[in-house]
Design a protein around this motif. Structure first.
Motif, short mmCIF file in Angstrom:
data_model
loop_
_atom_site.label_atom_id
_atom_site.label_comp_id
_atom_site.label_asym_id
_atom_site.label_seq_id
_atom_site.Cartn_x
_atom_site.Cartn_y
_atom_site.Cartn_z
N TRP A 372 58.09 -58.68 25.60
CA TRP A 372 59.68 -58.96 25.55
C TRP A 372 59.86 -58.57 27.13
O TRP A 372 60.62 -59.03 28.02
N GLU A 373 59.03 -57.65 27.77
CA GLU A 373 59.21 -57.22 29.20
C GLU A 373 58.99 -58.88 30.14
O GLU A 373 59.58 -58.62 31.25
N LYS A 374 57.88 -59.26 29.59
CA LYS A 374 57.54 -60.44 30.57
C LYS A 374 58.42 -61.68 30.61
O LYS A 374 58.93 -61.68 31.38
N ASP A 375 59.11 -62.07 29.32
CA ASP A 375 60.16 -63.22 29.35
C ASP A 375 61.14 -63.00 28.47
O ASP A 375 62.01 -63.76 27.79
N GLY A 376 61.41 -61.89 27.81
CA GLY A 376 62.40 -61.52 26.82
C GLY A 376 62.19 -62.36 25.59
O GLY A 376 62.93 -62.41 24.52
N SER A 377 60.92 -62.77 25.22
CA SER A 377 60.64 -63.52 24.02
C SER A 377 59.89 -62.47 22.82
O SER A 377 59.84 -61.25 23.18
N GLY A 378 59.58 -63.21 21.80
CA GLY A 378 58.98 -62.27 20.71
C GLY A 378 59.79 -61.63 19.74
O GLY A 378 61.21 -61.92 19.83
N ILE A 379 59.41 -60.88 19.01
CA ILE A 379 60.11 -60.06 18.00
C ILE A 379 61.14 -59.24 18.45
O ILE A 379 61.94 -58.77 17.75
#
Ligand SMILES: Cc1cc2nc3c(=O)[nH]c(=O)nc-3n(C[C@H](O)[C@H](O)[C@H](O)COP(=O)(O)OP(=O)(O)OC[C@H]3O[C@@H](n4cnc5c(N)ncnc54)[C@H](O)[C@@H]3O)c2cc1C
Length: 626
Positions: A372-379
């Protein structure tokens, strides 16, 4: 959406609390004695700083830079806090110890197996928008138009409100990229299997277009989540960092009552909320409003403030020892929600789900946080509510709902083709305490009733602002509501049990059919039924088992509304079409307590559009425009 409390005769079920996540709640300072300095007078004073109030206040602050606006919110601030920004964290607000939600307990009722049903509401700056499940659902056109044709509220038609909703919309509902975690295989499976099981209900593309086109189609649904994986809450998009120096939002300020002098609202009385600022002195303060007091404390909060101010039903005020200022029997009546029956299923491990995250698995949290920190994606970048079907019985199906439902259909639905009866959504995880459960993979389907006939109420029990209210949610007290839930469950179950990943219904949450019935044999299955398997046939005794299970399990979508209805005073109305409280000058209500009749959709979009409309009305009265 749900947080069911076990019934008295169902104590063996695990208490549904996400214990593992509780420590992640931010702690709130308990040492400040006087948390805010608040001027003695402002032009506008808002009681409650939730979804609608933050929209209205910020629009006005921007349009009228010389207007001073105070917003008093009893919950904590949300600015910059991850639990209000990361979508996947939404369950952390649910535990009973939460400071960012209120829990209002409905009195036991025979209609819900003598259970006390708990209804949660946002209790922080931004209210529901800062803690909700981010499912984006718009009302139907006729939902707004009914407010005009049935209740005489000129200015509130779909023609007038839809542009305001579109003005507020910044969500992105373009197709998701192929590598996105959104629309996971299990969801695709539901969308794929649904149309195969039910030849009348195809795959659709737009579940949210205000018209009948959205009904009876298996669809992707948008969320209040931006493409960078941030919650689309109101304060971070309308208030924080917007350079509105004339807008003063104060957290931890509990409004006790409106000050009314000679029939005019002149200010409010408040105290520092000891649930947020522990140890703060509990003496009451008054802040004056030169032009207007606006109540934005939501469907649960506004009736209590009005009644503590002496505005409401005479006998209720007398019982609480509050002098009558204005008799308005509609205050706190007409309570509505979208009752929901949540049914959990076990699925195989091929289904990537939220369960590990919500069980508090440290490794899953660490990996999800990094992504999430990287690009706001994921669960952590999703609320996992992405698909739905808005079910409306077809002509040949109406009779299946039985004689209790037929008059409701004839009177309410038959001539309004854009009104669905039930919306079914699928969530890829079980947002509840799983500590006493085997570590299996769960999904849930949730069947929500769009326009319940049942009504409840919300009233004060005493003059003390911390006291528990006299609340009754009223769920399924009308037999047509029970019939609708029974029908919706049968429809959605036919789809779920045919999904390739299906590994069984989670027993206690499904009906206990009499042994020997076809339904009993089916509910015991631990693998998927073939697509062309016959639908389950239900006997009268099976239906009774379903009804018992509904009464035992029915819960809330947290869509409380209608307790300060905008309709004629003689018909139980509390506000007129300009949101003025009858009988009191300079006092308005602006949030989801005002709808005179339910809308089919989740209510965040409703709160936003009411906030926008309130801003337009107030701007005109101030001699300007937005
Ligand atoms: C857990 C949950 C999940 C939800 N999920 C969804 C969803 O997925 N999609 C969707 O569309 N909708 C959802 N909703 C519903 C939606 O968020 C609400 O209907 C909407 O936010 C209500 O807006 P409002 O302005 O009427 O009230 P609120 O946003 O509730 O604001 C009222 C505010 O007033 C404050 N207040 C109350 N009394 C006082 C007082 N005496 N003094 C000072 N302040 C006071 C409260 O603390 C609160 O912050 C959900 C709601 C909850 C609670």
């Amino acid at each position: 959406m749900f947080w069911p409390k076990p019934s008295l005769r169902d104590r063996h079920r695990p208490p549904l609390v996400i214990k593992a996540l509780t420590p992640r709640l931010s702690s709130i300072s308990s040492e400040m004695a006087a948390p805010h300095s608040i001027e003695p007078e402002y032009d506008l004073v808002f009681a409650g700083g939730g979804t609608a109030a933050c929209v209205t206040a910020s629009r006005l602050a921007k349009a009228f830079p010389n207007l001073s606006i105070l917003v008093l919110e009893s919950g904590p601030t949300t600015e910059g806090k991850k639990e209000h920004i990361q979508p996947g964290q939404f369950p952390v607000h649910l535990p009973p110890t939460s400071k960012t939600m209120t829990v209002t307990t409905s009195k036991p009722s025979k209609h819900v197996a003598d259970r006390e049903i708990e209804i949660r509401g946002g209790h922080c700056v931004g209210g529901g928008s800062s803690v909700n499940w981010m499912y984006y659902n718009r009302p139907s056109k006729s939902d707004f138009d009914d407010w005009v044709t049935q209740y005489g509220n000129e200015g509130w038609s779909s023609k007038e409100l839809i542009p305001l909703l579109e003005k507020a919309e910044t969500y992105e509902c373009a197709p998701q990229p192929a590598d996105s975690w959104l629309r996971r295989p299990v969801e695709s499976l539901f969308l794929e299997v649904g149309p195969k099981v039910d030849k009348y209900r195809p795959l659709g593309t737009e579940g949210n277009d205000f018209t009948a086109n959205s009904l009876n189609k298996y669809c992707n649904m948008p969320k209040w989540v931006s493409s960078n994986g941030r919650r689309s809450d109101v304060p971070h998009h309308y208030v924080y960092g917007k350079g509105l120096s004339n807008l003063h939002v104060k957290d931890g300020c509990l409004v006790n009552r409106v000050i009314v002098e000679d029939g005019v609202a002149t200010g409010v009385e408040y105290l520092f909320d000891k649930r947020i600022y522990e140890g703060a002195p509990q003496d009451k303060h008054v802040v004056k409003a030169r032009k207007l007091v606006v109540l934005g404390a939501g469907a649960m909060g506004n009736p209590l403030i009005l009644e503590r101010s002496g505005i409401g039903r005479k006998d209720i005020l007398e019982r609480a020892g509050i002098p009558l200022v204005c008799e308005l029997p509609g205050v706190g009546a007409n309570y509505q929600d979208h009752s929901v029956w949540v049914t959990p299923y076990i699925v195989d491990d091929s289904c990537e789900s939220m369960n590990k995250l919500w069980r508090g698995d440290a490794d899953t949290w660490a990996k999800a946080g990094e992504q999430w920190e990287k690009d706001g994606s994921g669960i952590l970048g999703t609320s996992s509510l992405e698909i739905a079907i808005k079910l409306r019985p077809l002509d040949h199906e109406v009779a299946d709902l039985g004689p209790e439902f037929q008059p409701v259909w004839d009177e309410f639905y038959a001539n309004k083709p854009d009104k669905p009866l039930i919306w079914v959504c699928l969530m890829v995880g079980l947002p509840a305490d799983q500590s006493a459960m085997p570590p299996l993979n769960f999904i849930i389907t949730a069947n929500s009733l769009n326009y319940p006939v049942s009504r409840g109420h919300q009233h004060i029990a005493s003059a003390d602002p911390y006291d528990k209210p006299d609340f009754q949610c009223g769920f399924i007290s009308h037999p047509a509501d029970l019939a609708a839930h029974r029908w919706g469950y049968k429809k959605s179950h036919e789809v779920t049990r045919r999904m390739a990943c299906f590994r069984g219904a989670l027993g206690p949450a499904h009906p206990a059919y009499p042994s020997g019935s076809a339904a009993a044999a089916q509910i015991a299955e631990t693998g998927p039924a073939p697509i062309d398997a016959p639908d389950v046939t239900y006997s009268a005794a099976d239906d009774e088992a379903i009804d018992a299970c509904i009464r035992n399990s029915i819960s809330t979508t947290f869509h409380s509304l209608g307790t300060c209805a905008m309709k004629p005073r003689e018909k139980g109305g509390v506000v007129d079409n300009k949101l003025n409280v009858y009988g009191i000058k300079n006092l308005k209500v602006a949030d989801v307590s005002i709808p005179p009749q339910n809308v089919h959709s989740n209510t965040y979009s409703l709160a936003v559009v009411i906030g926008e409309k309130a801003a337009v009305i107030i701007a005109e009265e101030l001699g300007g425009s937005l």
